[in-house]
Design a protein around this motif. Structure first.
Motif, mmCIF file in Angstrom:
data_model
loop_
_atom_site.group_PDB
_atom_site.id
_atom_site.type_symbol
_atom_site.label_atom_id
_atom_site.label_comp_id
_atom_site.label_asym_id
_atom_site.label_seq_id
_atom_site.Cartn_x
_atom_site.Cartn_y
_atom_site.Cartn_z
ATOM 1 N N GLY A 64 -38.060 130.124 -65.896
ATOM 2 C CA GLY A 64 -39.290 130.410 -66.544
ATOM 3 C C GLY A 64 -39.387 129.595 -67.608
ATOM 4 O O GLY A 64 -38.376 129.202 -68.222
ATOM 5 N N HIS A 65 -40.631 129.205 -67.974
ATOM 6 C CA HIS A 65 -40.885 128.537 -69.304
ATOM 7 C C HIS A 65 -41.921 129.256 -70.105
ATOM 8 O O HIS A 65 -43.103 129.504 -69.446
ATOM 9 C CB HIS A 65 -41.311 127.154 -69.079
ATOM 10 C CG HIS A 65 -40.266 126.238 -68.290
ATOM 11 N ND1 HIS A 65 -38.870 126.492 -68.707
ATOM 12 C CD2 HIS A 65 -40.447 125.737 -67.201
ATOM 13 C CE1 HIS A 65 -38.329 125.410 -67.702
ATOM 14 N NE2 HIS A 65 -39.160 125.183 -66.829
ATOM 15 N N CYS A 131 -38.595 127.063 -75.675
ATOM 16 C CA CYS A 131 -38.698 127.987 -74.733
ATOM 17 C C CYS A 131 -37.550 128.979 -74.879
ATOM 18 O O CYS A 131 -36.400 128.843 -75.164
ATOM 19 C CB CYS A 131 -38.539 127.357 -73.135
ATOM 20 S SG CYS A 131 -38.542 128.617 -71.688
ATOM 21 N N PHE A 133 -36.404 131.256 -72.903
ATOM 22 C CA PHE A 133 -35.636 131.555 -71.581
ATOM 23 C C PHE A 133 -34.167 131.470 -71.811
ATOM 24 O O PHE A 133 -34.038 130.384 -72.531
ATOM 25 C CB PHE A 133 -36.083 130.919 -70.308
ATOM 26 C CG PHE A 133 -35.525 131.479 -68.844
ATOM 27 C CD1 PHE A 133 -36.558 132.290 -68.192
ATOM 28 C CD2 PHE A 133 -34.243 131.292 -68.561
ATOM 29 C CE1 PHE A 133 -35.989 132.847 -67.030
ATOM 30 C CE2 PHE A 133 -33.960 131.547 -67.009
ATOM 31 C CZ PHE A 133 -34.724 132.450 -66.649
ATOM 32 N N HIS A 136 -32.400 127.820 -72.133
ATOM 33 C CA HIS A 136 -33.340 126.907 -72.306
ATOM 34 C C HIS A 136 -33.601 125.759 -73.622
ATOM 35 O O HIS A 136 -34.030 124.755 -73.491
ATOM 36 C CB HIS A 136 -34.609 127.179 -71.688
ATOM 37 C CG HIS A 136 -34.832 127.474 -70.181
ATOM 38 N ND1 HIS A 136 -35.753 127.665 -69.333
ATOM 39 C CD2 HIS A 136 -33.463 127.751 -69.390
ATOM 40 C CE1 HIS A 136 -35.415 127.853 -68.132
ATOM 41 N NE2 HIS A 136 -34.005 127.936 -68.085
ATOM 42 N N MET A 140 -35.310 122.554 -74.378
ATOM 43 C CA MET A 140 -36.733 122.779 -74.468
ATOM 44 C C MET A 140 -37.063 123.118 -75.802
ATOM 45 O O MET A 140 -37.179 124.311 -76.276
ATOM 46 C CB MET A 140 -37.122 123.783 -73.435
ATOM 47 C CG MET A 140 -36.758 123.263 -71.938
ATOM 48 S SD MET A 140 -37.618 124.552 -70.903
ATOM 49 C CE MET A 140 -39.328 123.952 -70.709
HETATM 50 CO CO CO Z 1 -37.804 127.399 -70.160
#
Ligand code: CO
Length: 148
Positions: A64-65, A131, A133, A136, A140
């Motif tokens: 997921g992002h 992000c 998640f 991440h 990210m």
């Molecule tokens: Co992500």
């Protein structure tokens, strides 16, 4: 090349047009990456629209992002609380006032657009987007720069 022609070329470059733009498109991938490391927001924009497009194919439960925008100084604590909030809350702590704006958590092929109020951003302050998640953020994360 005469001077007039050179001026015309310079001013038609897409990068030049970016100065007054009030929107940005960011893509994320199954490689756990955003396609941008810097987002510029102009204070002169009445609102600034950000679209995150997850161009991957994996479901949001495994890859997921989202994009969460915070002051750099709040990033560690917001990220920690987001992970504690868990998958049921899409890794965003409900009512977190440190979060300036955030998109939904997206699976592959999904996108979300959010409106950012530039009035909430201060020139000279350092902001990040990342992000939330679990795991991440290290891959990210980028800078959000506030311009006049
Ligand atoms: Co992500």
């Amino acid at each position: 090349m005469n001077k007039k022609f050179l001026v015309a070329v310079v001013f038609s470059l897409p990068a030049f047009a970016g100065a007054g733009q009030c929107q940005v498109d960011v893509a994320s991938s199954d490689q756990m990456r955003f396609d941008k490391s810097v987002i510029e927001v102009s204070k002169s924009c009445p609102t600034f629209n950000l679209t995150l497009n997850n161009s991957g194919t994996m479901p949001k439960t495994v890859m997921g992002h989202n994009i969460v925008i915070v002051k750099k100084s709040d990033a560690d604590s917001v990220a920690r609380d987001a992970i504690a909030a868990g998958a049921g809350s899409e890794y965003v702590k409900a009512g977190d006032t440190r979060i300036i704006a955030h998109t939904k958590m997206l699976g592959g092929g999904e996108k979300d657009t959010i409106a950012i109020d530039p009035a909430k951003l201060q020139e000279g302050e350092e902001y990040l987007f990342f992000c939330s998640f679990p795991g991440h953020r290290v891959m990210m994360s980028g800078s959000l720069l506030v311009k006049k």
